[in-house]
Scaffold this active site. Structure first.
Site, PDB file in Angstrom:
ATOM      1  N   CYS A 251      13.098   3.358   1.557  1.00 24.46           N
ATOM      2  CA  CYS A 251      13.375   4.760   1.207  1.00 24.46           C
ATOM      3  C   CYS A 251      14.151   5.410   2.358  1.00 24.46           C
ATOM      4  O   CYS A 251      13.821   6.505   2.785  1.00 24.46           O
ATOM      5  CB  CYS A 251      12.113   5.519   0.852  1.00 24.46           C
ATOM      6  SG  CYS A 251      10.907   5.601   2.174  1.00 24.46           S
TER       7      CYS A 251
ATOM      8  N   LYS B  98       4.279   0.714  -6.348  1.00 24.06           N
ATOM      9  CA  LYS B  98       5.118  -0.281  -7.028  1.00 24.06           C
ATOM     10  C   LYS B  98       4.286  -1.399  -7.635  1.00 24.06           C
ATOM     11  O   LYS B  98       4.588  -1.873  -8.727  1.00 24.06           O
ATOM     12  CB  LYS B  98       6.190  -0.792  -6.077  1.00 24.06           C
ATOM     13  CG  LYS B  98       7.034   0.378  -5.613  1.00 24.06           C
ATOM     14  CD  LYS B  98       8.275   0.075  -4.902  1.00 24.06           C
ATOM     15  CE  LYS B  98       8.899   1.366  -4.420  1.00 24.06           C
ATOM     16  NZ  LYS B  98       8.070   2.129  -3.448  1.00 24.06           N
TER      17      LYS B  98
ATOM     18  N   ASP C   6      -0.536  -9.334   7.854  1.00 26.44           N
ATOM     19  CA  ASP C   6       0.839  -9.098   8.269  1.00 26.44           C
ATOM     20  C   ASP C   6       1.716 -10.139   7.581  1.00 26.44           C
ATOM     21  O   ASP C   6       1.371 -11.333   7.587  1.00 26.44           O
ATOM     22  CB  ASP C   6       0.907  -9.255   9.804  1.00 26.44           C
ATOM     23  CG  ASP C   6       2.235  -8.827  10.357  1.00 26.44           C
ATOM     24  OD1 ASP C   6       3.277  -9.307   9.865  1.00 26.44           O
ATOM     25  OD2 ASP C   6       2.247  -8.001  11.290  1.00 26.44           O
TER      26      ASP C   6
ATOM     27  N   ALA D 268       0.829  -1.213   0.000  1.00 25.24           N
ATOM     28  CA  ALA D 268       0.000   0.000   0.000  1.00 25.24           C
ATOM     29  C   ALA D 268       0.865   1.267   0.000  1.00 25.24           C
ATOM     30  O   ALA D 268       1.906   1.279   0.657  1.00 25.24           O
ATOM     31  CB  ALA D 268      -0.896  -0.006   1.233  1.00 25.24           C
ATOM     32  N   PRO D 269       0.472   2.310  -0.731  1.00 25.31           N
ATOM     33  CA  PRO D 269      -0.760   2.503  -1.508  1.00 25.31           C
ATOM     34  C   PRO D 269      -0.685   2.009  -2.951  1.00 25.31           C
ATOM     35  O   PRO D 269      -1.566   2.342  -3.748  1.00 25.31           O
ATOM     36  CB  PRO D 269      -0.933   4.020  -1.468  1.00 25.31           C
ATOM     37  CG  PRO D 269       0.468   4.551  -1.427  1.00 25.31           C
ATOM     38  CD  PRO D 269       1.268   3.546  -0.636  1.00 25.31           C
TER      39      PRO D 269
ATOM     40  N   ASP E 185       9.043  -4.008  -0.102  1.00 26.08           N
ATOM     41  CA  ASP E 185       9.294  -2.560  -0.027  1.00 26.08           C
ATOM     42  C   ASP E 185       9.000  -2.203   1.429  1.00 26.08           C
ATOM     43  O   ASP E 185       7.897  -1.785   1.775  1.00 26.08           O
ATOM     44  CB  ASP E 185       8.356  -1.838  -0.996  1.00 26.08           C
ATOM     45  CG  ASP E 185       8.649  -0.352  -1.094  1.00 26.08           C
ATOM     46  OD1 ASP E 185       9.801   0.049  -0.833  1.00 26.08           O
ATOM     47  OD2 ASP E 185       7.723   0.415  -1.415  1.00 26.08           O
TER      48      ASP E 185
HETATM   49  C1  LIG Z   1       7.090   1.754   2.277  1.00 28.64           C
HETATM   50  S1  LIG Z   1       5.430   1.421   2.513  1.00 28.64           S
HETATM   51  C2  LIG Z   1       5.012   0.605   1.027  1.00 28.64           C
HETATM   52  C3  LIG Z   1       4.869   1.508  -0.174  1.00 28.64           C
HETATM   53  C4  LIG Z   1       4.357   0.763  -1.392  1.00 28.64           C
HETATM   54  N1  LIG Z   1       5.183  -0.376  -1.722  1.00 28.64           N
HETATM   55  C5  LIG Z   1       4.270   1.658  -2.601  1.00 28.64           C
HETATM   56  O1  LIG Z   1       5.154   1.653  -3.459  1.00 28.64           O
HETATM   57  O2  LIG Z   1       3.267   2.382  -2.733  1.00 28.64           O
HETATM   58  C6  LIG Z   1       5.477   0.115   3.650  1.00 28.64           C
HETATM   59  C7  LIG Z   1       4.149  -0.578   3.894  1.00 28.64           C
HETATM   60  O3  LIG Z   1       4.396  -1.687   4.779  1.00 28.64           O
HETATM   61  C8  LIG Z   1       3.214  -1.942   5.496  1.00 28.64           C
HETATM   62  N2  LIG Z   1       3.591  -2.806   6.632  1.00 28.64           N
HETATM   63  C9  LIG Z   1       4.245  -2.474   7.756  1.00 28.64           C
HETATM   64  N3  LIG Z   1       4.460  -3.557   8.515  1.00 28.64           N
HETATM   65  C10 LIG Z   1       3.927  -4.612   7.844  1.00 28.64           C
HETATM   66  C11 LIG Z   1       3.810  -6.010   8.119  1.00 28.64           C
HETATM   67  N4  LIG Z   1       4.314  -6.534   9.231  1.00 28.64           N
HETATM   68  N5  LIG Z   1       3.194  -6.791   7.216  1.00 28.64           N
HETATM   69  C12 LIG Z   1       2.645  -6.241   6.094  1.00 28.64           C
HETATM   70  N6  LIG Z   1       2.720  -4.938   5.780  1.00 28.64           N
HETATM   71  C13 LIG Z   1       3.357  -4.138   6.646  1.00 28.64           C
HETATM   72  C14 LIG Z   1       2.722  -0.544   5.860  1.00 28.64           C
HETATM   73  O4  LIG Z   1       1.337  -0.574   6.111  1.00 28.64           O
HETATM   74  C15 LIG Z   1       3.086   0.260   4.596  1.00 28.64           C
HETATM   75  O5  LIG Z   1       1.968   0.358   3.745  1.00 28.64           O
END
Ligand SMILES: C[S@@+](CC[C@H](N)C(=O)[O-])C[C@H]1O[C@@H](n2cnc3c(N)ncnc32)[C@H](O)[C@@H]1O
Length: 445
Positions: free
Chosen positions: A384, A269, A314, A265-266, A331
């Site tokens: 990032c 990628k 998760d 999310a969002p 990511d």
């Molecule tokens: C850097 S952002 C991702 C951005 C996304 N890949 C994009 O390009 O739009 C990291 C994401 O990891 C999710 N996140 C954090 N901990 C997580 C977990 N344990 N399992 C799954 N998702 C997780 C967060 O909700 C967040 O949306």
């Protein structure tokens, strides 16, 4: 009713600095309540974001020019001094007399009329000294604190840069992260062409330049409401920074494959991956935040992409994905220290303790997501941030525990030829590439 832009700034800063509101949320709320001309809106944003960024420098000036340090000033007085000093120090388009007089007016209209003499005296004194000295700001001897005060960053961030990138690069990074961000577009080749988007931008007189990768354009900051730019509703493009665009090229997905985007999310990628695959194949976009995952669906719909399926969960509990995927992208959630220019208050919110917790979470996510990859498959880890604890250290620990994995270089079609010869980590430093700080690495089973 005509609104005073500086009063709007004062109200927003009150929320941000005194009530700990997020800068972007407070700015949107302040601007949403009233109607200002586009020019005033730009001025208000510049002041709010600029003052949030430059707080440490401006407080140091209050410490130096006032009888009491900034931390002991009445809170509202401090806000007015920040607004006045910011205009004097950083805004060439505002005459000094206007910066001083409007600050005195702000004091009067916010119940601080009795202190207007203090404000007037301090700001005039600073303005006089600025006219006669190279920089009235006095800096300490310690090099970390010098950079921290001059460019307005906490010492721990400057120390991290100093130790990792050296004494020459640390101040350059500090300067770079104070620039307003560019807006990069990634054109959706399944809906349009680069030439069509360029023509549409020309028609509304928006400047752009081409990014050194396919289907990428850069617009200057402050182009206004993104959703009103030509082609948004038609799904012609997505806002995505140059560095972030490189991640999906590193993954190099192929039409017909099964891909998992583990922290999706969002959807920046995931949607890029779908475009690179010609929307042929299947992309499971998972994330633990269901509200953010809805944005993946919205973005895919706007871009008219059908190959993406979302999945809430998760990473550490999604065992149904074991051994299922040709390529997996992690990511990872990270400190965002490569995007300090975009999130103006992040430098004040992030902490060294949080970085340690993130490194632990990143390690767990990577270990679990690696089990989702089929034999001979590919795993890409990206963040990032340019903090080694969340990058190189996570990968080194992973490789030490999983000797069957190895780092491999980008494929020959990777759009930055100078990076393809690397068989190690790809680290995008903002000062070298003029884009967000990013880390990415490709692993093969
Ligand atoms: C850097 S952002 C991702 C951005 C996304 N890949 C994009 O390009 O739009 C990291 C994401 O990891 C999710 N996140 C954090 N901990 C997580 C977990 N344990 N399992 C799954 N998702 C997780 C967060 O909700 C967040 O949306």
């Amino acid at each position: 009713m005509k609104h005073n832009p500086r009063q709007v700034v004062f109200n927003a800063l009150y929320e941000i600095i005194l009530k700990d509101a997020y800068a972007e949320v407070a700015r949107d709320r302040a601007l949403g309540k009233i109607s200002l001309t586009p020019q005033d809106q730009k001025f208000v944003s510049e002041l709010i974001y600029g003052i949030v960024r430059r707080q440490r420098t401006l407080d140091a000036l209050i410490d130096q020019f006032a009888s009491k340090p900034a931390s002991q000033q009445p809170p509202k007085l401090r806000l007015i001094l920040l607004i006045g000093l910011y205009q004097l120090r950083y805004l060439t388009q505002v005459p000094d007399s206007a910066a001083v007089d409007t600050s005195v007016e702000l004091a009067k209209s916010n119940g601080l009329g009795k202190l207007s003499g203090v404000i007037n005296g301090l700001l005039r004194n600073y303005s006089r000294q600025q006219a006669t000295t190279a920089d009235p700001l006095k800096l300490p001897e310690d090099p970390i604190q010098r950079i921290g005060i001059l460019h307005s960053f906490p010492d721990w961030i400057v120390k991290l840069w100093w130790e990792e990138y050296g004494e020459e690069t640390a101040p350059l990074l500090a300067q770079w992260f104070n620039h307003p961000p560019n807006i990069d577009l990634r054109i959706n080749p399944l809906q349009t062409t680069q030439e069509t988007v360029e023509k549409a931008l020309n028609e509304v007189n928006i400047e752009y330049s081409r990014l050194p990768l396919p289907n990428g354009l850069r617009l200057p900051s402050g182009v206004g409401n993104i959703q009103q730019l030509p082609g948004f509703t038609q799904g012609w493009w997505t806002v995505q920074d140059y560095s972030a665009q490189l991640v999906s090229y590193l993954l190099n997905p192929q039409a017909g494959e099964t891909i998992i985007d583990a922290c999706a999310a969002p959807g920046g990628k995931s949607t890029h991956i779908a475009e690179l695959m010609g929307d042929q194949g299947i992309i499971y976009s998972s994330d633990r935040a269901s509200s953010r995952l809805k944005k993946v669906t919205q973005n895919a719909q706007r871009l008219k992409l059908n190959s993406i399926q979302t999945c809430v969960g998760d990473v550490r509990n999604l065992s149904q994905f074991k051994n299922s995927s040709d390529r997996v992208l992690v990511d990872a959630p990270c400190s965002g220290l490569g995007t300090l220019h975009r999130r103006t208050d992040l430098r004040w919110r992030q902490t060294p303790e949080n970085l340690l917790q993130l490194a632990q979470l990143q390690q767990e996510i990577l270990t679990e997501a690696a089990t989702w990859v089929k034999p001979n498959g590919i795993l890409v880890y990206a963040t990032c941030t340019i903090n080694p604890l969340e990058n190189e250290d996570v990968i080194q620990a992973f490789l030490a525990n999983h000797p069957q994995w190895q780092i491999i270089p980008p494929a020959g079609n990777f759009p930055v030829p100078s990076l393809t010869s690397l068989s190690n980590f790809l680290k995008i430093l903002p000062t070298e590439h003029n884009s967000d700080g990013f880390f990415m690495v490709k692993l093969k089973l």
